[in-house]
Design an enzyme around this catalytic site. Structure first.
Site, PDB file in Angstrom:
ATOM      1  CG  HIS A   1      29.130  32.388  45.655  1.00 43.45           C
ATOM      2  ND1 HIS A   1      29.760  31.170  45.626  1.00 43.45           N
ATOM      3  CD2 HIS A   1      29.453  33.004  44.492  1.00 43.45           C
ATOM      4  CE1 HIS A   1      30.436  31.063  44.497  1.00 43.45           C
ATOM      5  NE2 HIS A   1      30.257  32.162  43.789  1.00 43.45           N
ATOM      6  CD  GLU A   2      27.807  36.318  43.224  1.00 47.44           C
ATOM      7  OE1 GLU A   2      28.789  36.927  42.749  1.00 47.44           O
ATOM      8  OE2 GLU A   2      27.469  35.186  42.838  1.00 47.44           O
TER       9      GLU A   2
ATOM     10  CG  HIS B   1      33.098  36.298  43.699  1.00 43.39           C
ATOM     11  ND1 HIS B   1      34.134  35.587  43.155  1.00 43.39           N
ATOM     12  CD2 HIS B   1      31.988  35.526  43.537  1.00 43.39           C
ATOM     13  CE1 HIS B   1      33.685  34.435  42.684  1.00 43.39           C
ATOM     14  NE2 HIS B   1      32.383  34.373  42.909  1.00 43.39           N
TER      15      HIS B   1
END
Length: 152
Positions: free
Chosen positions: A67-68, A71
């Protein structure tokens, strides 16, 4: 798992799922409470919550890392990196990353309970907040209250 292992894990996940290297730092941040991790826009570093690793294991941590990294890679390439952006949601689906992490089970924070008893009528009061027994009296008979039990 220490800082070098988490750095290695993030680099491996980046190459395996995104096909691009992770060139910045990944670390655990003990101050994170309710979030699994965060991507820092200024430094391009990734901070992860160690308690999620302790509670749910490596699989959940890999999901948070993916998820990170969504980003990270979208921000580096100049595309939409925010949660509401279409590019971000599409990349999440492509790498099978969770949009949200599991809820943190907060076992260490037990709720304090105070039990008071009226000296006149023996009526018991259970409260979550401590009260001033010199100022407050029984609502039924106006008798004096005493603290009989405090549990944390």
């Amino acid at each position: 798992m220490d800082e070098q292992e988490i750095q290695r894990l993030v680099e491996e996940v980046s190459l395996q799922y995104f096909g691009m290297p992770f060139l910045h730092k990944a670390m655990f941040n003990s101050r994170l409470r309710t979030t699994g991790g965060r991507y820092l826009l200024n430094t391009h570093n990734i901070e992860l919550n160690y308690r999620y690793y302790e509670m749910y294991g490596k699989e959940e941590l890999v999901g948070i890392v993916k998820h990170e990294l969504c980003h990270y890679h979208l921000h580096i390439t100049g595309r939409g990196y925010k949660h509401r952006d279409k590019d971000f949601r599409e990349l999440l689906k492509a790498v099978d990353a969770p949009r949200f992490c599991k809820r943190m089970i907060n076992e260490e924070k037990g709720k304090k309970v105070y039990m008071y008893e009226c000296m006149e009528c023996s009526l018991q009061y259970v409260r979550r907040r401590q009260i001033n027994t010199k100022r407050y009296v029984c609502g039924k008979c106006k008798g004096k209250l005493i603290l009989i039990k405090k549990t944390s």
